[in-house]
Enzyme design. Structure first.
Site, mmCIF file in Angstrom:
data_model
loop_
_atom_site.group_PDB
_atom_site.id
_atom_site.type_symbol
_atom_site.label_atom_id
_atom_site.label_comp_id
_atom_site.label_asym_id
_atom_site.label_seq_id
_atom_site.Cartn_x
_atom_site.Cartn_y
_atom_site.Cartn_z
ATOM 1 N N SER A 124 28.749 22.719 -30.024
ATOM 2 C CA SER A 124 28.365 21.870 -31.359
ATOM 3 C C SER A 124 29.061 22.639 -32.605
ATOM 4 O O SER A 124 30.190 23.052 -32.557
ATOM 5 C CB SER A 124 27.129 21.550 -31.601
ATOM 6 O OG SER A 124 26.867 20.655 -32.553
ATOM 7 N N HIS A 130 25.329 13.977 -26.889
ATOM 8 C CA HIS A 130 25.739 15.392 -27.843
ATOM 9 C C HIS A 130 25.233 16.474 -26.640
ATOM 10 O O HIS A 130 25.931 17.571 -26.918
ATOM 11 C CB HIS A 130 25.123 15.196 -29.037
ATOM 12 C CG HIS A 130 25.690 16.337 -29.861
ATOM 13 N ND1 HIS A 130 27.226 16.851 -30.075
ATOM 14 C CD2 HIS A 130 25.219 17.572 -30.555
ATOM 15 C CE1 HIS A 130 27.359 17.861 -30.765
ATOM 16 N NE2 HIS A 130 26.082 18.217 -31.045
#
Length: 823
Positions: free
Chosen positions: A650, A795
């Protein structure tokens, strides 16, 4: 979390959510839904933190996610970006490309399912020996969400405390996700648990209803259905009880206000008109039981440019609070408050309540929480109180009566915590009468206990620092054992470390956790014999000392030949704290690798100032910190460039992207793993939740901010600086090809991983970077580049234990090959 499979270090997160959800949180700060990391250790009892730690919830339908990934009016072509078409998430041509590069990756690295690493990691994730994280709801049962080989999607289950204390508790299944009809949303095949929000009606609460959030395939967007804890069935919207239900997957924010009313923010009408520019709820409505959602009444609206708007109410030790929040940027908000009564909130809906909201007079970058009728304010910048002139440092935790704050009277404000150059506030937990502060001293934990006297409104520090600072590489955390943390003063106390398996004890805040009852212990899940943990400090380019932890064999020879994996995050004030990582142990340490955790700037290890030191134009500081740690590892002869790899997910993926393209850093690493990354910093604010992170990175639409963002954008560093590809200049005129600024550059061996269903960080970032490396850099400059995109997982990159095991086995097998671990 990305680089620590099996760590299960959500222990802090789950305990914090469970402790505070009834009164603070699951519905508090909308901005948190946009944070591009998976999960963080809680910053403290605050609106942003509480919401951030809950499973993501905020606006926009998954069915529209693919279309929303790129602004509707913008074509998937650009003169200076031949790979823009890969941003079409579910387009036929992009998915064909994904299928091909996935196939090439497995052909080169091997099928993880056929390896010992996969079997070991999956056995760890499915192990019955994991410690269940259970929290009491009501007066009798402890609830836990559990996944293993028999419960792939998971079950929500319950047991009594006496049974939970036994080696083999008798669990009763409350909800079985595997028994539900599968989702029908594009590529989603499985449900992913996003948690529960309980109906809290105050001291006499029945604790019989919950809002259950399930995500199709792991995306941030989820469905929501009301659930009865007595019948253990979903409440039928068309039945006599007229249950609340939002079956369309969306990034929705919803919470109970009373038994027959919820406050909801979502993409009402599905046309985006009630969303912010960041794609989160801008409009909050009061929705009464038994009425269609179309009849819900608007009670609050934020600005179009805000990240999000929210409204929530909660009971807290006999008091009832209701707040409206405009999350202006990721780190700034405006709060509006009104005090209510239990009878008032039960009998009057939000749209009919006449008590006005008033703006809370605190700095816009402060975080706000409550304890009874006391406000808890966490400062992110220095603050001088009005009238009294008292000065409080950034990182301080301030408390005072809420009634006095609303009059802007700070005369009784006191600091429960003030930072020092080596001490910061990591998190806080609460019980009926106590606040427990988790403090970091050079990234080592100590606990402080503060008792509240409801009569005098005074706080008193109890005892000393519990047990002193924990040993290097270990950690301790506490949280209420009950979803209603105001019920009593009992606590769950967790201990673990990089090489120390988790233990769970029951303790009490009343004696500062001195006397504890052993409840459970996780057995060692990898062989740590002969391993040790050390803490060192590297000196960054500007002289700042950067702490880092090293996990290695005690008898290791310092000759530069040791494969080392360097992990960091460096953003959003997230601290990288010690925790047991069975996946790292089985997948890397047991095989002879060393693991290093770097506590670089941008994180929260030393409070807000440590974070702010790498914000926006200062982003390069965290890259320099990583270079300093890498150089220290090489100079100590622990490793050498060809044996050193970096990993990050991320925001950590953005870090890795910069490391493999920066002139110095790219020569320090022989391999890299870049997970669910941000890489195109020109486009990031236009993709999915990206606009909500401009407070962290900057606004690429502002020329003065694009000037520094351009230097931190790996996609541009690669294509235009290193490869000399034409770049769009002033007046949107395409420039000429240029000479490389680094003609000798060569990419480290790199594996990129992402998820088709990641609706937080767009998979187009990784797709485009890989396409440029494969097609434009070519084998001469990027000889070893692999890509794996999971079609589920959101995610987090994976939706269930099989997918997690696959991703991590692939990762460690790639690293073992790239660094010659098993030659």
């Amino acid at each position: 979390f990305f680089s620590d499979p099996g760590r299960m270090h959500w222990k802090v997160a789950t305990s914090f959510i469970a402790a505070n959800a009834p009164r603070l949180a699951v519905e508090l700060r909308s901005a948190a839904a946009g944070r591009p990391h998976l999960i963080r250790a809680p910053a403290r009892i605050s609106t942003r933190t509480a919401a951030a730690m809950a499973p993501p919830d905020a606006a926009a339908a998954v069915d529209a996610a693919a279309a929303a990934a790129v602004p509707k009016a913008e074509p998937l072509t650009a003169p200076d970006d031949p790979h823009l078409w890969l941003e079409d998430v579910l387009g036929e041509k992009p998915l064909e490309w994904v299928e091909k590069v996935n196939r090439d990756c497995l052909a080169a690295v091997g099928d993880p399912k056929e390896t010992e690493s996969y079997a070991r990691i999956k056995s760890i994730l499915d192990s019955k020996d994991k410690i269940p994280h259970a929290y009491r709801i009501g007066n009798e049962y402890y609830y836990n969400f559990w996944q293993d080989d028999k419960h792939v999607q998971g079950i929500w289950r319950k047991t009594t405390l006496d049974s939970f204390k036994t080696k083999e508790p008798e669990w009763s299944t409350v909800l079985d996700l595997d028994a539900l009809p599968p989702p029908t949303t594009d590529t989603a095949k499985t449900w992913v648990w996003h948690g529960s929000t309980l109906l809290d009606e105050g001291p006499d609460s029945q604790w019989d209803r919950a809002l259950i959030r399930l995500s199709p395939g792991g995306s941030d967007a989820d469905t929501c259905r009301e659930f009865c804890l007595r019948t253990e069935q979903f409440v039928d919207p068309d039945g006599d009880d007229q249950g609340f239900a939002l079956p369309q997957p969306a990034k929705t924010r919803i919470s109970y206000r009373s038994r027959n009313e919820v406050l909801v923010g979502t993409d009402f009408g599905g046309d985006g008109s009630t969303l912010t520019d960041s794609g989160y709820p801008r409009v909050v409505k009061s929705w009464r039981r038994g009425t269609p959602i179309e009849e819900a009444v608007t009670v609050f609206e934020g600005e179009q440019s805000d990240i999000a708007a929210s409204q929530y109410s909660f009971h807290d030790r006999g008091f009832v609070h209701e707040l409206q929040v405009r999350s202006i940027t990721f780190y700034t908000s405006k709060y509006f408050y009104r005090a209510l009564t239990p009878d008032g909130i039960a009998g009057t809906t939000a749209d009919e309540e006449t008590t006005p909201f008033k703006e809370v007079p605190i700095p816009e970058d402060a975080e706000l929480g409550m304890f009874a009728d006391m406000v808890m304010i966490t400062l992110r910048s220095d603050f001088q109180a009005p009238v009294t002139g008292a000065t409080f440092k950034a990182g301080s935790l301030i408390t005072m009566p809420m009634t006095e704050l609303m009059e802007n009277d700070w005369s009784n404000a006191v600091a429960l915590f003030e930072p020092t150059p080596s001490r910061s506030l990591s998190s806080s937990s609460e019980t009926k009468d106590f606040m427990i502060l988790k403090i970091l001293e050079d990234v080592k934990t100590v606990l402080e206990f503060w008792k509240f006297d409801a009569e005098t409104k005074q706080w008193t520090k109890q005892g000393g620092d519990e047990g002193g600072v924990v040993p290097v590489g270990e950690d301790v955390s506490v949280g209420s054992h009950c979803r209603d943390s105001s019920s009593d003063n009992k606590l769950w106390l967790w201990r673990d470390g990089y090489l120390v398996p988790d233990t769970l004890e029951m303790a009490s805040a009343e004696d500062c956790c001195v006397a504890t009852e052993h409840i459970k212990a996780k057995p060692a899940m990898f062989n740590a014999d002969g391993l040790c943990v050390e803490q060192h400090f590297a000196t960054s380019a500007d002289g700042t000392r950067i702490p880092y932890f090293v996990m290695r064999r005690k008898d290791l020879v310092m000759d530069g030949s040791n494969p080392v994996l360097l992990d960091a995050y460096g953003g959003f004030e997230i601290s990288m704290l010690p925790g047991y990582s069975a996946g790292v142990g089985a997948g890397w340490l047991e095989r002879g690798g060393c693991k290093v955790i770097a506590n670089i700037r941008g994180g929260g290890e030393y409070g807000p100032e440590w974070h702010q030191a790498a914000l926006k134009e200062k982003r390069y500081k965290c890259f320099e910190d990583m270079e300093a740690v890498a150089q220290a590892l090489i100079e100590s002869k622990l490793t050498s460039p060809e044996k050193l790899a970096c990993i990050g997910g991320s925001n950590g993926g953005l870090l890795v992207g910069n490391l493999i393209t920066r002139p110095i850093a790219s020569t320090l690493f022989g391999a890299a793993v870049c997970q669910v990354p941000l890489l195109d910093m020109k486009r990031y604010s236009q993709l999915l939740a990206g606009a909500s992170w401009m407070g962290e990175y900057g606004d690429p639409e502002k020329p003065e901010e694009w000037k520094f963002l351009r230097k931190h954008s790996p996609y541009h560093l690669l294509r235009h600086d290193i490869l000399g590809k034409p770049e769009m200049g002033d007046g949107d005129v395409l420039g000429e090809a240029t000479e490389s600024t680094n003609p000798t550059w060569k990419a480290p061996k790199t594996l990129f991983t992402t998820s088709t269903r990641d609706d937080r960080v767009h998979p187009g970032h990784a797709r485009k970077m890989v396409a440029s490396l494969l097609e434009e850099a070519g084998k001469d400059k990027a000889p070893t580049v692999y890509y794996w995109e999971n079609t589920e997982g959101g995610h987090g990159g994976a939706a269930d234990n099989s997918q997690r095991s696959f991703m991590w086995a692939l990762t460690y097998n790639f690293l073992a090959q790239a660094l010659g671990l098993e030659e």
